[in-house]
Design a protein around this motif. Sequence first.
Motif, mmCIF file in Angstrom:
data_model
loop_
_atom_site.group_PDB
_atom_site.id
_atom_site.type_symbol
_atom_site.label_atom_id
_atom_site.label_comp_id
_atom_site.label_asym_id
_atom_site.label_seq_id
_atom_site.Cartn_x
_atom_site.Cartn_y
_atom_site.Cartn_z
ATOM 1 N N TYR B 33 0.840 -1.197 0.000
ATOM 2 C CA TYR B 33 0.000 0.000 0.000
ATOM 3 C C TYR B 33 0.877 1.250 0.000
ATOM 4 N N TYR B 35 0.528 5.416 0.932
ATOM 5 C CA TYR B 35 -0.246 6.484 1.553
ATOM 6 C C TYR B 35 0.582 7.760 1.492
ATOM 7 N N GLN B 37 1.112 11.436 3.737
ATOM 8 C CA GLN B 37 0.816 12.140 4.982
ATOM 9 C C GLN B 37 1.257 13.584 4.834
ATOM 10 N N GLY B 42 -3.783 15.232 6.222
ATOM 11 C CA GLY B 42 -3.663 14.044 7.063
ATOM 12 C C GLY B 42 -3.130 12.868 6.266
ATOM 13 N N LEU B 43 -3.552 11.669 6.639
ATOM 14 C CA LEU B 43 -3.096 10.436 5.992
ATOM 15 C C LEU B 43 -4.095 10.035 4.918
ATOM 16 N N PHE B 45 -4.939 7.490 1.524
ATOM 17 C CA PHE B 45 -4.630 6.310 0.728
ATOM 18 C C PHE B 45 -4.368 6.713 -0.718
ATOM 19 N N SER B 95 1.215 -6.052 3.928
ATOM 20 C CA SER B 95 0.526 -7.011 4.775
ATOM 21 C C SER B 95 0.654 -8.391 4.159
ATOM 22 N N GLN B 105 -1.601 -4.108 8.420
ATOM 23 C CA GLN B 105 -0.624 -3.400 7.616
ATOM 24 C C GLN B 105 0.531 -2.935 8.497
ATOM 25 N N PHE B 107 3.898 -0.521 8.489
ATOM 26 C CA PHE B 107 4.342 0.673 7.772
ATOM 27 C C PHE B 107 5.856 0.840 7.785
ATOM 28 N N GLY B 108 6.360 1.407 6.691
ATOM 29 C CA GLY B 108 7.743 1.817 6.626
ATOM 30 C C GLY B 108 7.935 3.194 7.234
ATOM 31 N N PRO B 109 9.183 3.670 7.270
ATOM 32 C CA PRO B 109 9.479 4.960 7.909
ATOM 33 C C PRO B 109 9.098 6.158 7.065
#
Lengths: 114, 116
Positions: B33, B35, B37, B42-43, B45, B95, B105, B107-109
């Motif tokens: 996925y 996303y 931010q 905000g966050l 998709f 995921s 899910q 998440f990466g950094p």
Amino acid sequence: GNSVTQMEGPVTLSEEAFLTINCTYTATGYPSLFWYVQYPGEGLQLLLKATKADDKGSNKGFEATYRKETTSFHLEKGSVQVSDSAVYFCALSRTQGGSEKLVFGKGTKLTVNP
Amino acid sequence: GAGVSQSPSNKVTEKGKDVELRCDPISGHTALYWYRQSLGQGLEFLIYFQGNSAPDKSGLPSDRFSAERTGGSVSTLTIQRTQQEDSAVYLCASSLAVRGPSYEQYFGPGTRLTVT
């Protein structure tokens, strides 16, 4: 469409205080619900989840109960610590037990003072 | 084991240039996925992959944005002719599955993109 509304912050508490961060959602069908946490300088981490109505997710002293009648998933902790200072995000996925796409709230920044 | 990794961690580019952002999911995770931010939105998709296919591209904000995934592993998000409003942190997540007991899910950094 699906949406998540969570209380606006920032929230500032003293150590050992009780925490509630409100989250309500709008969704068709039966979504799964999540709380994610983002500590300073780090990535998003899953804190807890609930898949169906009346499920209670819990982790690290945090709890949230999936309330279908009030479309809510409020986050609670009985005694916060300085290390809980972070931004907390409520999120939903559109399917029960699935997560093709997460819809997030705006986030609530929590600061816990010693 | 290794988590989701993203590169670069920071990218500064001039308006109008193209950029490529890379995501390496957790080994064995079939779903991936993207996303975004940002302070204002905000966050959000952007897109998700099941294997190499993208069943849902509904979040891509314009045709300047594209993504691909090869070999069911690494994914690249490309932004063409970058604009200042593209400045954001781009997050990748993976995921094990899209449904079932392992759909969470991870998440990466993130990649912080700044368009000047």
